[in-house]
Scaffold this motif. Structure first.
Motif, PDB file in Angstrom:
ATOM      1  N   THR A 248     -12.294  -6.406  -5.552  1.00 29.38           N
ATOM      2  CA  THR A 248     -11.562  -6.588  -6.806  1.00 29.38           C
ATOM      3  C   THR A 248     -12.109  -7.786  -7.573  1.00 29.38           C
ATOM      4  O   THR A 248     -11.994  -7.856  -8.800  1.00 29.38           O
ATOM      5  CB  THR A 248     -10.058  -6.769  -6.535  1.00 29.38           C
ATOM      6  OG1 THR A 248      -9.584  -5.638  -5.790  1.00 29.38           O
ATOM      7  CG2 THR A 248      -9.257  -6.862  -7.826  1.00 29.38           C
ATOM      8  N   GLN A 284      -9.908  -1.833  -0.516  1.00 29.37           N
ATOM      9  CA  GLN A 284     -10.098  -1.045  -1.724  1.00 29.37           C
ATOM     10  C   GLN A 284     -10.204  -1.942  -2.948  1.00 29.37           C
ATOM     11  O   GLN A 284      -9.767  -3.104  -2.929  1.00 29.37           O
ATOM     12  CB  GLN A 284      -8.938  -0.055  -1.904  1.00 29.37           C
ATOM     13  CG  GLN A 284      -7.569  -0.707  -2.043  1.00 29.37           C
ATOM     14  CD  GLN A 284      -6.445   0.294  -1.994  1.00 29.37           C
ATOM     15  OE1 GLN A 284      -5.818   0.496  -0.954  1.00 29.37           O
ATOM     16  NE2 GLN A 284      -6.168   0.936  -3.137  1.00 29.37           N
ATOM     17  N   LYS A 285     -10.780  -1.420  -3.998  1.00 32.77           N
ATOM     18  CA  LYS A 285     -10.908  -2.154  -5.249  1.00 32.77           C
ATOM     19  C   LYS A 285      -9.764  -1.753  -6.175  1.00 32.77           C
ATOM     20  O   LYS A 285      -9.502  -0.559  -6.383  1.00 32.77           O
ATOM     21  CB  LYS A 285     -12.252  -1.848  -5.913  1.00 32.77           C
ATOM     22  CG  LYS A 285     -12.492  -2.650  -7.191  1.00 32.77           C
ATOM     23  CD  LYS A 285     -13.895  -2.402  -7.736  1.00 32.77           C
ATOM     24  CE  LYS A 285     -14.153  -3.253  -8.975  1.00 32.77           C
ATOM     25  NZ  LYS A 285     -15.530  -3.069  -9.486  1.00 32.77           N
ATOM     26  N   PHE A 286      -9.072  -2.764  -6.746  1.00 36.72           N
ATOM     27  CA  PHE A 286      -7.925  -2.491  -7.614  1.00 36.72           C
ATOM     28  C   PHE A 286      -8.314  -2.693  -9.073  1.00 36.72           C
ATOM     29  O   PHE A 286      -9.257  -3.421  -9.403  1.00 36.72           O
ATOM     30  CB  PHE A 286      -6.762  -3.416  -7.245  1.00 36.72           C
ATOM     31  CG  PHE A 286      -6.225  -3.155  -5.860  1.00 36.72           C
ATOM     32  CD1 PHE A 286      -5.259  -2.193  -5.646  1.00 36.72           C
ATOM     33  CD2 PHE A 286      -6.712  -3.867  -4.765  1.00 36.72           C
ATOM     34  CE1 PHE A 286      -4.773  -1.927  -4.369  1.00 36.72           C
ATOM     35  CE2 PHE A 286      -6.233  -3.625  -3.483  1.00 36.72           C
ATOM     36  CZ  PHE A 286      -5.264  -2.649  -3.294  1.00 36.72           C
ATOM     37  N   ASP A 287      -7.544  -2.051  -9.949  1.00 34.16           N
ATOM     38  CA  ASP A 287      -7.837  -2.120 -11.380  1.00 34.16           C
ATOM     39  C   ASP A 287      -7.564  -3.504 -11.957  1.00 34.16           C
ATOM     40  O   ASP A 287      -8.137  -3.877 -12.977  1.00 34.16           O
ATOM     41  CB  ASP A 287      -7.003  -1.076 -12.148  1.00 34.16           C
ATOM     42  CG  ASP A 287      -7.436   0.345 -11.799  1.00 34.16           C
ATOM     43  OD1 ASP A 287      -8.614   0.522 -11.424  1.00 34.16           O
ATOM     44  OD2 ASP A 287      -6.594   1.261 -11.898  1.00 34.16           O
ATOM     45  N   GLY A 288      -6.677  -4.242 -11.305  1.00 29.79           N
ATOM     46  CA  GLY A 288      -6.350  -5.575 -11.811  1.00 29.79           C
ATOM     47  C   GLY A 288      -5.485  -6.341 -10.827  1.00 29.79           C
ATOM     48  O   GLY A 288      -5.126  -5.837  -9.761  1.00 29.79           O
ATOM     49  N   ASP A 290      -2.331  -7.275 -11.050  1.00 28.95           N
ATOM     50  CA  ASP A 290      -0.974  -6.747 -10.850  1.00 28.95           C
ATOM     51  C   ASP A 290      -0.969  -5.641  -9.799  1.00 28.95           C
ATOM     52  O   ASP A 290      -0.070  -5.593  -8.937  1.00 28.95           O
ATOM     53  CB  ASP A 290      -0.398  -6.223 -12.174  1.00 28.95           C
ATOM     54  CG  ASP A 290      -0.078  -7.345 -13.147  1.00 28.95           C
ATOM     55  OD1 ASP A 290       0.082  -8.497 -12.680  1.00 28.95           O
ATOM     56  OD2 ASP A 290       0.004  -7.077 -14.366  1.00 28.95           O
ATOM     57  N   ALA A 291      -1.941  -4.756  -9.860  1.00 30.41           N
ATOM     58  CA  ALA A 291      -2.026  -3.670  -8.866  1.00 30.41           C
ATOM     59  C   ALA A 291      -2.282  -4.237  -7.472  1.00 30.41           C
ATOM     60  O   ALA A 291      -1.734  -3.751  -6.475  1.00 30.41           O
ATOM     61  CB  ALA A 291      -3.131  -2.690  -9.248  1.00 30.41           C
ATOM     62  N   GLN A 295       0.183  -3.979  -4.020  1.00 33.65           N
ATOM     63  CA  GLN A 295      -0.295  -3.500  -2.721  1.00 33.65           C
ATOM     64  C   GLN A 295      -0.115  -4.557  -1.644  1.00 33.65           C
ATOM     65  O   GLN A 295       0.250  -4.232  -0.506  1.00 33.65           O
ATOM     66  CB  GLN A 295      -1.765  -3.105  -2.817  1.00 33.65           C
ATOM     67  CG  GLN A 295      -2.321  -2.507  -1.532  1.00 33.65           C
ATOM     68  CD  GLN A 295      -1.576  -1.259  -1.093  1.00 33.65           C
ATOM     69  OE1 GLN A 295      -1.472  -0.295  -1.847  1.00 33.65           O
ATOM     70  NE2 GLN A 295      -1.032  -1.267   0.128  1.00 33.65           N
TER      71      GLN A 295
END
Length: 309
Positions: A248, A284-288, A290-291, A295
């Motif tokens: 991320t 995993q890679k998150f969109d930002g 906040d996401a 998690q």
């Protein structure tokens, strides 16, 4: 337990003989434990010290067969584990090319007999010593009357129809199957490291982490997030650890970062120990941010459920 790192330092340590076992003992799995327990049992029965003979570095490293070999246990971890079985002496031989060329017969005569005065030898089914791996139970058995010792072979310990071995444990760790590894080890897998300064991103999102510098030759489980116990200053804490590349953010370099629940103190420079319990998910890679925070909150709740048992 007295630790001996050179044969030259042995001076009349075993005037009445010794009960000993030979092995690499990487990880001290359930199979190894049967060797250690039997060695101690015979030592008490005969009234002589119990001795473990092992090697460092691993022979496969010195011989160039596995130059990037990763250890299941550090030397300190191995020493502590062996000590826990009541062993009196641990002889750690410096495995060199010179030692690798010593014949099995010379190893037996000069080390096992002349230095350690073995009266009882316990050896595993898959351990070999001496040049060309010629030293085994058969060789020991054929020389027992010549040197006046007894020898016994310990067969493989089976779990789910598979022979317990370091290789099998490594396979489970490579897949993040910590519960399977625990069955073979007889305990949770441990990772020890020194806390070093990190990017401090976790603190800014409410999940401060201790960044561990783990020895490069320590085998790490597969990349992902794990529920774990964290031990430092003699106390146990609950936590979760991410082993991975922080996709991320920068995605550079492998990191071991542990979030210790309910703790926000300064651990820089401290050695801490992780007891790996269960893999929660893959990295995993998150969109930002906040996401990611959502998690991590889920991961913490999952970890607490796992660690309460």
């Amino acid at each position: 337990m007295k630790i001996i790192r050179s044969l030259e330092s042995i001076q009349n340590e075993f005037p009445n003989g010794s009960s000993l076992t030979l092995g690499n003992f990487d990880g001290i799995h359930v199979g190894h434990q049967t060797l250690l327990l039997r060695t101690v049992e015979k030592a008490k029965e005969l009234g002589i010290p119990s001795v473990v003979v092992t090697y460092f570095p691993n022979p496969s490293v010195v011989l160039g067969k596995k130059p990037n070999f990763k250890y299941l246990s550090s030397e300190k971890e191995k020493e502590n584990l062996i000590r826990g079985f009541g062993i009196d002496y641990l002889l750690v031989l410096d495995f060199t090319l010179e030692l690798s060329k010593m014949s099995a017969e010379d190893f037996l005569e000069n080390i096992v007999i002349k230095a350690l005065h073995a009266k009882h030898i316990v050896i595993g089914y898959n351990h070999f010593f001496g040049a060309e791996r010629r030293g085994d139970f058969a060789l020991l058995d054929s020389n027992k009357f010549k040197y006046g010792y007894a020898v016994e072979l310990r067969e493989a310990v089976l779990k789910k129809d598979s022979k317990i071995s370091s290789s099998l444990i490594r396979g489970f760790l490579d897949k993040g199957e910590m519960e399977e590894a625990k069955i073979l080890l007889g305990r949770n897998y441990h990772i020890t490291g020194i806390v070093v300064e990190g990017a401090k991103r976790g603190r800014s999102i409410g999940f401060p982490t201790a960044n561990l510098k783990v020895p490069g030759d320590k085998l790490l489980p597969s990349v992902g997030v794990y529920a774990c116990f964290v031990k430092f200053d003699g106390k146990d804490h609950k936590g979760m650890v991410n082993i991975g590349f922080n996709p991320t953010f920068d995605g550079l370099g492998l990191h071991v970062e542990v979030n210790i629940f309910g703790f926000d103190g300064n651990l820089y420079g401290k050695e801490i120990e992780l007891e790996m319990v269960k893999k929660i998910r893959d990295e995993q890679k998150f969109d930002g941010i906040d996401a990611l925070k959502v998690q991590l909150t889920i991961d913490k709740e999952t970890s607490l459920r796992i660690l309460q048992f």
